[in-house]
Design a protein around this motif. Structure first.
Motif, mmCIF file in Angstrom:
data_model
loop_
_atom_site.group_PDB
_atom_site.id
_atom_site.type_symbol
_atom_site.label_atom_id
_atom_site.label_comp_id
_atom_site.label_asym_id
_atom_site.label_seq_id
_atom_site.Cartn_x
_atom_site.Cartn_y
_atom_site.Cartn_z
ATOM 1 N N ILE A 86 0.658 -1.312 0.114
ATOM 2 C CA ILE A 86 -0.140 -0.058 -0.050
ATOM 3 C C ILE A 86 0.818 1.270 0.068
ATOM 4 C CG2 ILE A 86 -1.683 1.457 1.487
ATOM 5 C CD1 ILE A 86 -2.827 -1.303 0.174
ATOM 6 N N ILE A 87 1.855 1.319 0.931
ATOM 7 C CA ILE A 87 2.788 2.608 1.102
ATOM 8 C C ILE A 87 3.542 2.724 -0.342
ATOM 9 C CG2 ILE A 87 4.916 3.383 2.103
ATOM 10 C CD1 ILE A 87 3.614 2.048 4.790
ATOM 11 N N GLN A 88 3.936 1.613 -0.914
ATOM 12 C CA GLN A 88 4.737 1.810 -2.229
ATOM 13 C C GLN A 88 3.948 2.007 -3.346
ATOM 14 O OE1 GLN A 88 7.673 -1.125 -2.356
ATOM 15 N NE2 GLN A 88 8.034 -0.933 -0.082
ATOM 16 N N ASN A 89 2.325 1.636 -3.085
ATOM 17 C CA ASN A 89 1.594 1.815 -4.393
ATOM 18 C C ASN A 89 1.829 0.659 -5.315
ATOM 19 O OD1 ASN A 89 -0.855 2.672 -5.574
ATOM 20 N ND2 ASN A 89 0.103 4.480 -6.766
ATOM 21 N N TYR A 90 2.240 -0.630 -4.842
ATOM 22 C CA TYR A 90 3.140 -1.380 -5.600
ATOM 23 C C TYR A 90 2.123 -2.358 -6.223
ATOM 24 C CZ TYR A 90 6.156 -5.350 -7.069
ATOM 25 O OH TYR A 90 6.779 -6.341 -7.551
ATOM 26 N N ARG A 91 1.804 -2.432 -7.680
ATOM 27 C CA ARG A 91 0.981 -3.289 -8.303
ATOM 28 C C ARG A 91 -0.371 -3.723 -7.403
ATOM 29 N NH1 ARG A 91 5.011 -7.681 -9.702
ATOM 30 N NH2 ARG A 91 3.127 -8.567 -10.712
ATOM 31 N N LEU A 92 -1.135 -2.642 -6.912
ATOM 32 C CA LEU A 92 -2.145 -3.010 -5.982
ATOM 33 C C LEU A 92 -3.357 -3.918 -6.397
ATOM 34 C CD1 LEU A 92 -2.421 0.321 -4.015
ATOM 35 C CD2 LEU A 92 -1.140 -1.817 -3.540
ATOM 36 N N ALA A 93 -3.460 -3.887 -7.764
ATOM 37 C CA ALA A 93 -4.594 -4.508 -8.411
ATOM 38 C C ALA A 93 -4.529 -5.805 -8.419
ATOM 39 C CB ALA A 93 -4.730 -4.066 -9.976
ATOM 40 N N THR A 94 -3.168 -6.393 -8.259
ATOM 41 C CA THR A 94 -2.554 -7.874 -8.228
ATOM 42 C C THR A 94 -2.240 -8.286 -6.676
ATOM 43 O OG1 THR A 94 -0.327 -7.351 -8.967
ATOM 44 C CG2 THR A 94 -2.281 -8.004 -10.631
ATOM 45 N N ALA A 95 -2.272 -7.537 -5.807
ATOM 46 C CA ALA A 95 -1.997 -7.696 -4.470
ATOM 47 C C ALA A 95 -2.583 -8.628 -3.776
ATOM 48 C CB ALA A 95 -1.946 -6.322 -3.673
ATOM 49 N N PRO A 96 -3.908 -8.872 -4.062
ATOM 50 C CA PRO A 96 -4.709 -10.025 -3.450
ATOM 51 C C PRO A 96 -4.319 -11.285 -3.920
ATOM 52 C CG PRO A 96 -6.134 -8.292 -3.732
ATOM 53 C CD PRO A 96 -4.898 -7.788 -4.491
ATOM 54 N N ARG A 97 -3.692 -11.501 -5.252
ATOM 55 C CA ARG A 97 -3.604 -12.493 -5.968
ATOM 56 C C ARG A 97 -1.999 -13.007 -5.479
ATOM 57 N NH1 ARG A 97 -2.668 -11.856 -12.042
ATOM 58 N NH2 ARG A 97 -4.789 -10.865 -11.745
ATOM 59 N N ARG A 98 -1.165 -11.949 -4.983
ATOM 60 C CA ARG A 98 0.068 -12.207 -4.748
ATOM 61 C C ARG A 98 0.039 -12.891 -3.265
ATOM 62 N NH1 ARG A 98 1.270 -7.295 -6.618
ATOM 63 N NH2 ARG A 98 1.507 -6.348 -4.696
ATOM 64 N N LEU A 99 -1.031 -12.461 -2.501
ATOM 65 C CA LEU A 99 -1.223 -13.115 -1.155
ATOM 66 C C LEU A 99 -1.657 -14.255 -1.214
ATOM 67 C CD1 LEU A 99 -1.245 -12.259 2.084
ATOM 68 C CD2 LEU A 99 -3.394 -12.046 1.626
ATOM 69 N N GLY A 100 -2.661 -14.719 -2.178
ATOM 70 C CA GLY A 100 -2.896 -16.101 -2.368
ATOM 71 C C GLY A 100 -1.759 -16.726 -2.665
ATOM 72 N N ALA A 101 -1.093 -16.336 -3.603
ATOM 73 C CA ALA A 101 0.191 -17.136 -3.811
ATOM 74 C C ALA A 101 1.041 -17.344 -2.613
ATOM 75 C CB ALA A 101 1.001 -16.565 -5.001
ATOM 76 N N LEU A 102 1.196 -16.566 -1.657
ATOM 77 C CA LEU A 102 2.007 -16.722 -0.696
ATOM 78 C C LEU A 102 1.327 -17.583 0.226
ATOM 79 C CD1 LEU A 102 4.374 -16.092 1.423
ATOM 80 C CD2 LEU A 102 2.868 -13.888 2.138
#
Length: 325
Positions: A86-102
């Motif tokens: 969130i702070i870095q505004n890093y590819r937020l649209a795919t952040a939930p997908r990255r969390l799922g992969a984690l």
């Protein structure tokens, strides 16, 4: 394994939520073994190991977590990650997908692990908070799908446990009270229960006798009750519960005297029991547990001076029938 970024590390408050969580578990007779490659925390935190990495995003944890899991093989993982995305505004649209992969990475490496995935805590900045709200809603859906396929995966709502008033001056990291509220919510999830908090300094729910309500940035609710060292000093909490029966009481207190300090605990004017606090210093909070019985409706829980004076921050209550496992 406490796993995440600087909020897991405890930036701004040594030990972060880990200090109160370790003490809550210890107060109930457990011997929590925190694991990880990093160590930090205050004296009252009996096990300072963790995997909290300041500045890290979801993708950085995913790239590294396998080695930690295989080395330490935790039975339980507490995951709070996404704040730096969130702070870095890093590819937020795919952040939930990255969390799922984690989540998939953790549960694949350790198939029997109990993984508790938290919504991230609030931000003071309204733009960041709006992003966090959207991210939290999305990860709730992700975790729900993972939990349906793997009963070891659980969602913990830490966002609703805090408000902007529970943050430090940077508007990102919780203050001492905020971390304490995080710990109570984590422990409630681990114990399948719910801890309810009453603030010692709150005039709506406590009566202070021969003591003083004091502001404190290091206390839950940014306040405490001190100077409870005179004869007759006490803080009486007026607590209401829906059901009569046994409850577990958790007292958050600080002892700045040279030795262990004692108070007398009474419930609704009944027999007194001594509660003792270890001396870590003023504003250095410890958690002490006690079993009590309450009636349905209002009750008076009184903590009075016995051998010396202490500071009181808050109390938490949970039904005694449910314990952590």
């Amino acid at each position: 394994m406490p796993l995440g970024d600087s909020i897991t590390d405890g930036m701004k408050v040594a030990g972060g939520y880990r200090s109160d969580l370790w003490q809550l578990m210890s107060a109930d007779g457990y011997a929590p073994n925190f694991v990880g490659s990093r160590t930090s925390g205050p004296a009252q935190l009996g096990d300072r190991a963790h995997e909290g990495h300041p500045g890290w995003r979801i993708d950085q944890l995913k790239a590294t977590v396998r080695g930690w899991l295989l080395r330490y093989r935790p039975q339980i993982v507490l995951l709070h990650i996404g704040s730096n995305d969130i702070i870095q505004n890093y590819r937020l649209a795919t952040a939930p997908r990255r969390l799922g992969a984690l989540v998939d990475r953790i549960t694949t490496v350790l198939p029997g692990v109990r993984l508790y995935v938290a919504t991230i805590v609030p931000f003071a900045d309204p733009i960041r908070e709006a992003r966090a709200t959207q991210y939290n809603a999305a990860i709730s859906e992700v975790v729900a799908r993972k939990a349906a396929a793997n009963h070891g995966v659980h969602l913990v709502d830490l966002h609703s446990a805090l408000t902007a008033a529970d943050l430090s001056s940077d508007g990102v990291h919780p203050d001492s009270g905020g971390f304490s509220k995080m710990a109570a919510r984590w422990y409630g999830a681990l114990s399948s229960s719910q801890l309810t908090r009453w603030e010692a300094e709150d005039p709506l729910h406590s009566v202070v006798n021969n003591g003083e309500r004091l502001p404190s940035a290091n206390a839950s609710g940014n306040g405490k009750v001190g100077y409870l060292d005179a004869s007759g000093s006490s803080d009486e909490f007026i607590v209401s519960v829906p059901t009569a029966g046994p409850y577990r009481l958790y007292i958050r207190a600080a002892d700045g005297t040279p030795t262990w300090c004692g108070q007398l605990l009474t419930v609704n004017g009944g027999a007194a029991a001594e509660i003792r606090y270890r001396p870590y210093g003023w504003d250095h909070w410890t958690i002490t547990g006690a079993d009590i019985r309450l009636r349905a409706g209002d009750n008076t829980v009184r903590l009075a001076r016995y051998t010396c004076g202490v500071e009181l921050d808050s109390i938490d209550l949970a039904p005694r029938t449910v314990q952590a496992s």
